[in-house]
Write an enzyme that holds these catalytic residues in place. Structure first.
Site, PDB file in Angstrom:
ATOM      1  N   HIS A 108      40.138  29.624  -6.928  1.00 46.76           N
ATOM      2  CA  HIS A 108      40.387  28.212  -7.242  1.00 46.76           C
ATOM      3  C   HIS A 108      39.620  27.830  -8.509  1.00 46.76           C
ATOM      4  CE1 HIS A 108      41.519  24.106  -6.684  1.00 46.76           C
ATOM      5  NE2 HIS A 108      40.271  23.707  -6.662  1.00 46.76           N
ATOM      6  N   ASN A 151      40.838  33.442  -1.675  1.00 53.22           N
ATOM      7  CA  ASN A 151      41.513  32.505  -2.583  1.00 53.22           C
ATOM      8  C   ASN A 151      40.706  32.336  -3.866  1.00 53.22           C
ATOM      9  OD1 ASN A 151      43.468  30.488  -3.347  1.00 53.22           O
ATOM     10  ND2 ASN A 151      41.950  28.914  -2.858  1.00 53.22           N
ATOM     11  N   MET A 191      50.617  28.786  -4.647  1.00 56.03           N
ATOM     12  CA  MET A 191      50.587  27.321  -4.679  1.00 56.03           C
ATOM     13  C   MET A 191      51.046  26.661  -3.376  1.00 56.03           C
ATOM     14  SD  MET A 191      49.159  26.883  -7.506  1.00 56.03           S
ATOM     15  CE  MET A 191      49.305  25.126  -7.808  1.00 56.03           C
ATOM     16  N   GLU A 250      38.169  33.398 -14.686  1.00 57.16           N
ATOM     17  CA  GLU A 250      38.869  33.725 -13.429  1.00 57.16           C
ATOM     18  C   GLU A 250      39.138  35.217 -13.314  1.00 57.16           C
ATOM     19  OE1 GLU A 250      41.625  30.076 -11.945  1.00 57.16           O
ATOM     20  OE2 GLU A 250      42.473  31.370 -13.467  1.00 57.16           O
TER      21      GLU A 250
END
Ligand code: GRF
Length: 208
Positions: free
Chosen positions: A116, A114, A97, A186
């Site tokens: 997201h 990354n 974060m 995810e």
């Protein structure tokens, strides 16, 4: 990159919280689905449950606090040195974060990945799922999504996209239902993207 000599890629995973995506990576490494090993997990948050997940998997679990007197660049330079000491082929931001400055990113060109919880160009930054859900209720969007991308620079949740998937939002969804489906996607998408990187070993510059 040393990955060209070794069949197993080293991953350093940066986290800040629960670590369910870290767990997906650990599980995929353990099962052999992902030809990689997590060589260190680093958190900026001492209470991150992901650190416990790392310990349970016998992976070094390191808390790196940013001191108030430390500049972002000084913290990132120190963090880069720590990460580099584990010789990773890939650095995975899995619920990390903090925005990373070039003091970190320039040490690992084309090697920072990354995750997201939004599609490219939509809802960058924090609380992306909540913002997508609110936009749906206002009739502005019909779906949410997930992406995995490279982090070449200080742009927020931008960079060459490695994988993306639409997550539909249903009329009877609650934020909690949507979040649960987002997390499931995810976990699958992050592992799939890392498999692509680890297996093809194609020059990442080609993906830009
Ligand atoms: C994920 O939704 C990720 O996309 C976001 O933070 C969350 C981390 O979840 N950046 P977890 O810590 O992996 O469970």
């Amino acid at each position: 990159m040393t990955s060209l000599q070794s069949p197993i890629s080293n991953l350093v995973v940066l986290i800040s919280g629960h670590g369910s995506n870290l767990q997906a990576l650990l599980d995929a490494c353990a099962s052999g689905e992902l030809q990689a090993r997590v060589v260190a997990v680093i958190s900026n948050n001492a209470d991150a449950f992901g650190l416990e997940r790392a310990r349970r998997a016998n992976v070094p679990a390191i808390h790196r606090l940013k001191l108030p007197i430390q500049s972002r660049r000084a913290y990132d330079a120190d963090l880069a040195g720590l990460v580099a000491s584990y010789h990773p082929e890939w650095i995975v931001l899995a619920g990390w974060m903090r925005l990373l400055t070039s003091a970190f990113l320039d040490r690992f060109p084309n090697r920072v990945v990354n995750l997201h919880p939004a599609l490219p160009g939509t809802f960058p930054g924090t609380h992306a799922v909540e913002r997508a859900f609110e936009a749906y209720r206002r009739g502005e969007v019909t779906h949410a999504g997930i992406m995995v991308h490279l982090v070449p620079d200080e742009g927020v949740d931008s960079g060459p996209v490695l994988a993306q998937e639409v997550v539909p939002i249903h009329p009877d969804d609650t934020l909690e239902y949507l979040e649960a489906r987002m997390h499931a996607v995810e976990h699958r998408l992050l592992v799939a993207a890392m498999k692509q990187l680890v297996n093809t070993r194609s020059p990442i510059a080609d993906l830009r």
